[in-house]
Write a protein that holds these residues in place. Structure first.
Motif, mmCIF file in Angstrom:
data_model
loop_
_atom_site.group_PDB
_atom_site.id
_atom_site.type_symbol
_atom_site.label_atom_id
_atom_site.label_comp_id
_atom_site.label_asym_id
_atom_site.label_seq_id
_atom_site.Cartn_x
_atom_site.Cartn_y
_atom_site.Cartn_z
ATOM 1 N N ARG A 139 35.835 36.719 83.846
ATOM 2 C CA ARG A 139 36.721 37.362 82.896
ATOM 3 C C ARG A 139 36.137 37.326 81.229
ATOM 4 N NH1 ARG A 139 41.600 32.678 83.280
ATOM 5 N NH2 ARG A 139 43.001 33.424 84.461
ATOM 6 N N ARG A 153 36.655 29.336 79.704
ATOM 7 C CA ARG A 153 37.925 30.343 80.251
ATOM 8 C C ARG A 153 38.475 30.229 81.227
ATOM 9 N NH1 ARG A 153 32.864 33.080 78.930
ATOM 10 N NH2 ARG A 153 31.791 32.579 81.057
ATOM 11 N N THR A 157 42.588 28.764 81.503
ATOM 12 C CA THR A 157 44.261 28.600 80.646
ATOM 13 C C THR A 157 44.657 27.496 80.785
ATOM 14 O OG1 THR A 157 45.804 29.419 82.413
ATOM 15 C CG2 THR A 157 45.260 30.601 81.595
ATOM 16 N N ARG A 182 46.798 25.748 81.872
ATOM 17 C CA ARG A 182 47.635 25.554 83.376
ATOM 18 C C ARG A 182 45.998 25.362 84.366
ATOM 19 N NH1 ARG A 182 51.694 28.605 82.588
ATOM 20 N NH2 ARG A 182 53.499 26.393 82.649
ATOM 21 N N GLU A 183 45.291 26.305 84.285
ATOM 22 C CA GLU A 183 44.471 26.949 85.461
ATOM 23 C C GLU A 183 43.401 25.500 85.404
ATOM 24 O OE1 GLU A 183 44.478 31.509 85.638
ATOM 25 O OE2 GLU A 183 43.228 30.484 84.113
ATOM 26 N N HIS A 184 43.360 25.503 83.866
ATOM 27 C CA HIS A 184 42.084 24.158 84.263
ATOM 28 C C HIS A 184 42.757 22.322 84.100
ATOM 29 C CE1 HIS A 184 39.656 21.230 81.921
ATOM 30 N NE2 HIS A 184 40.987 20.306 81.730
ATOM 31 N N SER A 209 52.831 26.753 76.149
ATOM 32 C CA SER A 209 51.786 26.948 76.023
ATOM 33 C C SER A 209 50.238 26.600 76.969
ATOM 34 C CB SER A 209 50.318 26.406 75.238
ATOM 35 O OG SER A 209 51.377 25.259 73.286
ATOM 36 N N ASP A 217 49.271 28.119 79.531
ATOM 37 C CA ASP A 217 49.517 29.941 79.887
ATOM 38 C C ASP A 217 48.192 30.857 78.609
ATOM 39 O OD1 ASP A 217 49.987 31.044 82.429
ATOM 40 O OD2 ASP A 217 52.175 31.625 81.463
ATOM 41 N N VAL A 218 47.316 29.322 77.215
ATOM 42 C CA VAL A 218 46.654 29.963 77.085
ATOM 43 C C VAL A 218 45.840 29.760 77.226
ATOM 44 C CG1 VAL A 218 46.478 29.714 74.323
ATOM 45 C CG2 VAL A 218 48.417 30.143 74.683
ATOM 46 N N ARG A 219 44.469 30.513 77.058
ATOM 47 C CA ARG A 219 43.061 30.110 77.220
ATOM 48 C C ARG A 219 42.739 28.770 76.469
ATOM 49 N NH1 ARG A 219 39.236 34.758 78.941
ATOM 50 N NH2 ARG A 219 41.054 36.079 79.474
ATOM 51 N N LYS A 276 41.943 29.454 73.102
ATOM 52 C CA LYS A 276 42.361 29.323 72.036
ATOM 53 C C LYS A 276 43.893 28.516 71.156
ATOM 54 C CE LYS A 276 41.186 34.408 71.940
ATOM 55 N NZ LYS A 276 40.989 34.752 73.541
#
Lengths: 251, 303
Positions: free
Chosen positions: A17, B95, B97, B99-101, B128, B130-132, B135
């Protein structure tokens, strides 16, 4: 999902990314290939019937692999320590080896992708690289190169506390080493004493090993020496890396 | 030792020095299960060192620490899944999102992605997800940091200035979230510089200075014991300081910013006496706060 798999995925996503990482990992070595191709266009190396690209491409590839492995892990380590991620990991039941292992497997994957892309482009008619049938010998060297420079990256990542420091230290390590190891410029054209200096630099052995695999330049013994040397460098760097490792900036 | 009634955290005569600096000086604190415990003190008072010793990141020079009946250091794999730590710097994976975090953090505890979804929901960040992480807004960052702390459903939660740098609305929302945490029985160790928050949220607080515990009790008890009492602020010109000093129940008189400030432990009596002498309109009653107690203990001039 295991911690190891999740961390690998996190590292992978962070890498792909980031446009800068992608550029310096994949496009930058190709730019060097183009530059050298323009410099040495249509020249053959005396008595071999081979184009210069057969000798230059392995050198540029060695540098590209070393550069990406070292920068990648150094940045990750510095960033994870600065952002307190190492602390979060330390306060979870996950072992530090999952962290290093995940970074390692991503570095190996990136290294493999670099090799495929770079050799593929170098083999295009416009560059005209022709690898020998011994090319699979490049695979162990590639693995050992990534391992050695990842271990070196652990040291840089522990020494540096800012992205600027990582870039400065890593460049000071890699750029002179690339020149002194014959990645950009044939070692044979250097003074003897400089050729001797290159023997203490890990990149020289990456270079020798990959060149042998692709062109048969050198001997099988040289190739095995290169493998052994990279194992030895890895051991030294790993010992120093473990000793300099810091969980946080303030301890 | 692991019975529900035993304390969550026990510090017994814990000391730690860095060279000449005493970061912890014979600190003894016992924190009960389900307690909302505030750790207060100026920067450099030793709060961080104390918390890091409780978390097992640092070893005390002398004294013992037990958390949920176990020693936190060396790195205790039985204890770690039962505590959750929010760090001052928001620690997010680069980097990714939100959720990924959280999925990654859940995996650190060997938990499935569904756990991350629950944590996201708990702090109201599902939309929120899917927000990085780079951000999202300041308030959402703090919620995400807290979600990271809670993802593995720990029994003891350490929150380090979670409301620092938040706007008033985000602070209020977070305060509500912290109350909810307490309501579901978490033991919370909370450091903050917002003393108004500590006063309303904490069951008990410890006020630290130079590594020593200066005070340790419920905010209400600390205020009552301090004897600071209530301050009545009377607009200028209603009565003279001399007159005020003679009123029933007044312990002290001062003039601040042109206003007459009366100190008392008996507000009703003073107000009744004052009613005969002057107009009560716009007379303000200001009960002592934890901040008053804190400033008196730490030695800063009274506000």
């Amino acid at each position: 999902m295991s911690a190891y798999a999740a961390l690998s995925r996190a590292v992978y996503k962070a890498a792909v990314r980031d446009a800068t990482t992608v550029f310096f990992t994949f496009a930058f070595p190709l730019i060097f290939l183009v530059i050298f191709a323009l410099i040495f266009r249509n020249q053959e190396v005396a008595d071999t019937g081979r184009g210069y690209v057969d000798y230059i491409a392995p050198g540029v590839l060695s540098w590209g692999l070393a550069n990406a492995a070292l920068f990648g892990v150094a940045f990750t380590l510095m960033q994870w320590r600065n952002d307190d991620l190492l602390r979060i990991i330390r306060l979870s039941p996950t072992s530090i080896w999952s962290v290093i292992g995940s970074r390692y497997v991503v570095a190996l994957g990136i290294g493999a992708a670099q090799c495929v892309l770079f050799v593929g482009v170098a083999m295009l008619p416009v560059f005209g690289m022709r690898p020998d049938p011994t090319w699979p010998l490049a695979i162990p060297i590639m693995l050992l190169a990534v391992t050695a420079f990842l271990a070196l990256g652990l040291i840089v990542g522990s020494a540096a506390n800012t992205p600027e420091a990582v870039a400065a230290i890593a460049n000071c390590v890699v750029v002179p080493m690339a020149f002194l190891s014959g990645s950009f410029y044939p070692l044979e054209l250097m003074p003897d004493w400089l050729q001797e200096v290159s023997r203490v630099l890990p990149m020289r052995y990456v270079n020798d090993g990959i060149t042998y695999a692709f062109t048969g330049f050198g001997t099988m013994t040289d190739y095995l020496v290169s493998c052994a040397a990279l194992v030895a460098f890895t051991a030294v760097f790993a010992v120093v890396g473990v000793r300099t490792f810091r969980w946080s900036n303030d301890s | 030792m692991s019975s529900i009634d035993s304390p969550a955290i026990v510090l017994d005569a814990v000391s730690k020095s860095y060279g000449e600096v005493r970061a912890a000086d014979e600190v003894s604190i016992s924190i009960g299960r389900g307690e909302f415990f505030g750790l207060l003190g100026p920067n450099g008072a030793g709060k961080t060192t104390l918390i890091e010793m409780i978390e097992g990141l640092r070893l005390p020079d002398t004294g013992t620490i037990t958390v949920l009946g176990m020693a936190p250091a060396p790195r205790n794999l039985d204890l770690l899944p039962r505590i959750g730590v929010q760090t001052q710097r928001s620690a997010f994976f680069t980097r990714l999102t939100a959720r990924e975090h959280l999925v990654t953090v859940a995996a650190l505890y060997g938990l499935p992605p569904a756990t991350a979804e629950k944590a996201l929901d708990l702090v109201g960040l599902t939309d929120s997800g899917d927000v990085r992480v780079t951000k999202i807004s300041g308030g959402q960052r703090q919620r995400l940091a807290i979600a990271s702390t809670l993802v593995h459903d720990p029994e003891v939660v350490f929150l380090d200035e979670p409301t620092a740098a938040l706007d008033p609305e985000a602070r209020r929302d977070l305060g509500q979230m912290l109350r909810n945490l307490k309501a579901i029985g978490k033991t919370i160790v909370y450091t903050t510089h917002h003393l108004d928050e500590a006063q309303t949220l904490c069951d008990r607080v410890a006020i630290l200075s130079a590594g020593r515990v200066l005070a340790l009790d419920s905010p209400r008890e600390l205020i009552a014991r301090s004897g600071i009492g209530t301050r009545l602020v009377v607009p200028a010109g209603r009565l003279s300081p001399e007159q005020a000093g003679t009123l029933d129940g007044v312990n002290g008189v001062a003039v601040e910013d042109g206003m007459l400030v009366l100190r008392t432990a008996h507000t009703a009596r003073v107000l009744a006496a004052l009613d005969g002498e002057a107009d009560l309109d716009d007379v303000e009653t200001r009960p002592a706060t934890l901040e008053d107690v804190y400033l008196e203990l730490i030695g800063a001039p009274q506000a």
